[in-house]
Design a protein around this motif. Structure first.
Motif, mmCIF file in Angstrom:
data_model
loop_
_atom_site.group_PDB
_atom_site.id
_atom_site.type_symbol
_atom_site.label_atom_id
_atom_site.label_comp_id
_atom_site.label_asym_id
_atom_site.label_seq_id
_atom_site.Cartn_x
_atom_site.Cartn_y
_atom_site.Cartn_z
ATOM 1 N N GLU A 60 0.831 -1.207 0.000
ATOM 2 C CA GLU A 60 0.000 0.000 0.000
ATOM 3 C C GLU A 60 0.866 1.258 0.000
ATOM 4 N N GLN A 61 1.963 1.230 0.729
ATOM 5 C CA GLN A 61 2.879 2.371 0.733
ATOM 6 C C GLN A 61 3.512 2.582 -0.645
ATOM 7 N N VAL A 62 3.820 1.504 -1.318
ATOM 8 C CA VAL A 62 4.376 1.593 -2.673
ATOM 9 C C VAL A 62 3.337 2.194 -3.613
ATOM 10 N N ILE A 63 2.094 1.756 -3.505
ATOM 11 C CA ILE A 63 1.031 2.287 -4.353
ATOM 12 C C ILE A 63 0.843 3.780 -4.089
ATOM 13 N N LEU A 64 0.875 4.186 -2.824
ATOM 14 C CA LEU A 64 0.753 5.614 -2.495
ATOM 15 C C LEU A 64 1.905 6.416 -3.114
ATOM 16 N N HIS A 65 3.098 5.847 -3.085
ATOM 17 C CA HIS A 65 4.254 6.520 -3.702
ATOM 18 C C HIS A 65 4.027 6.697 -5.203
ATOM 19 N N TYR A 66 3.585 5.637 -5.873
ATOM 20 C CA TYR A 66 3.329 5.725 -7.307
ATOM 21 C C TYR A 66 2.201 6.719 -7.599
ATOM 22 N N ASP A 68 1.544 9.421 -5.865
ATOM 23 C CA ASP A 68 2.162 10.751 -5.754
ATOM 24 C C ASP A 68 2.945 11.106 -7.010
ATOM 25 N N GLN A 69 3.512 10.106 -7.656
ATOM 26 C CA GLN A 69 4.302 10.311 -8.865
ATOM 27 C C GLN A 69 3.447 10.304 -10.141
ATOM 28 N N HIS A 70 2.145 10.013 -9.989
ATOM 29 C CA HIS A 70 1.226 9.885 -11.133
ATOM 30 C C HIS A 70 1.696 8.807 -12.099
ATOM 31 N N ASP A 91 -8.176 -2.314 1.126
ATOM 32 C CA ASP A 91 -8.733 -1.070 1.644
ATOM 33 C C ASP A 91 -9.408 -0.285 0.518
ATOM 34 N N PRO A 92 -10.601 0.282 0.779
ATOM 35 C CA PRO A 92 -11.291 1.048 -0.268
ATOM 36 C C PRO A 92 -10.454 2.194 -0.838
ATOM 37 N N SER A 93 -9.615 2.816 -0.030
ATOM 38 C CA SER A 93 -8.793 3.910 -0.558
ATOM 39 C C SER A 93 -7.802 3.390 -1.604
ATOM 40 N N MET A 94 -7.299 2.171 -1.426
ATOM 41 C CA MET A 94 -6.405 1.575 -2.422
ATOM 42 C C MET A 94 -7.179 1.232 -3.688
ATOM 43 N N ARG A 95 -8.407 0.742 -3.521
ATOM 44 C CA ARG A 95 -9.235 0.434 -4.694
ATOM 45 C C ARG A 95 -9.573 1.710 -5.455
ATOM 46 N N GLU A 96 -9.773 2.813 -4.727
ATOM 47 C CA GLU A 96 -10.062 4.084 -5.388
ATOM 48 C C GLU A 96 -8.851 4.579 -6.190
ATOM 49 N N ILE A 97 -7.666 4.447 -5.616
ATOM 50 C CA ILE A 97 -6.443 4.832 -6.331
ATOM 51 C C ILE A 97 -6.282 3.964 -7.589
ATOM 52 N N TYR A 98 -6.548 2.678 -7.446
ATOM 53 C CA TYR A 98 -6.469 1.759 -8.583
ATOM 54 C C TYR A 98 -7.482 2.148 -9.662
ATOM 55 N N GLY A 99 -8.724 2.416 -9.259
ATOM 56 C CA GLY A 99 -9.752 2.823 -10.214
ATOM 57 C C GLY A 99 -9.377 4.108 -10.934
ATOM 58 N N ASP A 100 -8.803 5.045 -10.190
ATOM 59 C CA ASP A 100 -8.369 6.302 -10.790
ATOM 60 C C ASP A 100 -7.241 6.054 -11.803
ATOM 61 N N ALA A 101 -6.337 5.152 -11.484
ATOM 62 C CA ALA A 101 -5.259 4.811 -12.422
ATOM 63 C C ALA A 101 -5.828 4.165 -13.690
ATOM 64 N N LEU A 102 -6.834 3.320 -13.510
ATOM 65 C CA LEU A 102 -7.485 2.727 -14.687
ATOM 66 C C LEU A 102 -8.112 3.823 -15.550
ATOM 67 N N ARG A 103 -8.734 4.807 -14.921
ATOM 68 C CA ARG A 103 -9.345 5.918 -15.653
ATOM 69 C C ARG A 103 -8.289 6.685 -16.442
ATOM 70 N N HIS A 104 -7.167 6.972 -15.786
ATOM 71 C CA HIS A 104 -6.108 7.740 -16.446
ATOM 72 C C HIS A 104 -5.463 6.984 -17.603
ATOM 73 N N THR A 105 -5.539 5.673 -17.584
ATOM 74 C CA THR A 105 -4.951 4.891 -18.676
ATOM 75 C C THR A 105 -5.988 4.509 -19.728
ATOM 76 N N GLY A 106 -7.186 5.094 -19.616
ATOM 77 C CA GLY A 106 -8.202 4.882 -20.635
ATOM 78 C C GLY A 106 -9.055 3.646 -20.470
ATOM 79 N N ARG A 107 -8.905 2.946 -19.388
ATOM 80 C CA ARG A 107 -9.701 1.733 -19.148
ATOM 81 C C ARG A 107 -10.951 2.118 -18.353
ATOM 82 N N LEU A 108 -11.821 2.877 -18.996
ATOM 83 C CA LEU A 108 -12.970 3.478 -18.316
ATOM 84 C C LEU A 108 -13.954 2.442 -17.777
ATOM 85 N N ALA A 109 -14.249 1.414 -18.553
ATOM 86 C CA ALA A 109 -15.216 0.406 -18.100
ATOM 87 C C ALA A 109 -14.719 -0.283 -16.832
#
Length: 187
Positions: A60-66, A68-70, A91-109
């Protein structure tokens, strides 16, 4: 050397070192070795659970670092590796970060599915920004009915705020009347 028959029957007349070891192994297996095994399984299981919890926290700390780096690709790959390595609830906050990363990479569905699950874990007031974002992605995916559903949920939240604003406004007016007039509340 007479092979396995020689070991079992000890027909060779001499005691070979392997025979002593195999005989000890056979004696151990024929004894209560399952008790030793079950005690060790419990201890290893506890250690493994502790390791998984510690490992998840570090990931989770690694994901938070990434985040921060976008670095969205690394968020996605690290999150997916974490899912493979753990059977614990993420944790839901990790799932939210993951979902946001999917959005930024164009994987909207994929992002919509993840973020909808996250939105369901939040209280109404806390979920509106996420629901609004989900609705926008659904419009982009041309899923108008689901987008409408999310917009309606956001509108319900705003309606609740308007009701609360009216209640608070009425109470403030009552307090203003109290200060100006009689110094006593008329209830």
């Amino acid at each position: 050397w007479q092979g396995y028959d020689g070991i079992v029957n000890n027909t060779s007349g001499e005691v070979e070192p392997q025979f002593i070891i195999w005989q000890a192994d056979i004696s151990f297996l024929e004894s209560d070795c399952d008790k030793v095994y079950s005690v060790n399984v419990a201890a290893v299981s506890e250690q493994l659970d502790h390791y998984k919890a510690l490992s998840s926290a570090q990931v989770e700390q690694v994901i938070l670092h990434y985040a921060d780096q976008h670095d969205y690709q690394r968020i996605i790959s690290t999150y997916q590796n974490m899912l493979v390595d753990t059977d614990q609830e993420v944790d839901p906050s990790m799932r939210e970060i993951y979902g946001d990363a999917l959005r930024h990479t164009g994987r909207l569905a994929d992002a919509v599915n993840i973020l909808l699950d996250v939105a369901e874990t939040k209280e109404g007031v806390q979920s509106w920004p996420l629901r609004l974002q989900i609705a926008e992605m659904l419009v982009a995916l041309n899923d108008i009915e689901r987008a409408r559903s999310q917009y309606l949920k956001v509108a319900e939240i705003f309606d609740t705020w308007r009701e609360q604003e009216q209640i608070v406004g009425a109470k403030l007016a009552l307090l203003d009347d109290f200060n100006r007039d009689e110094k006593a509340l008329h209830l």
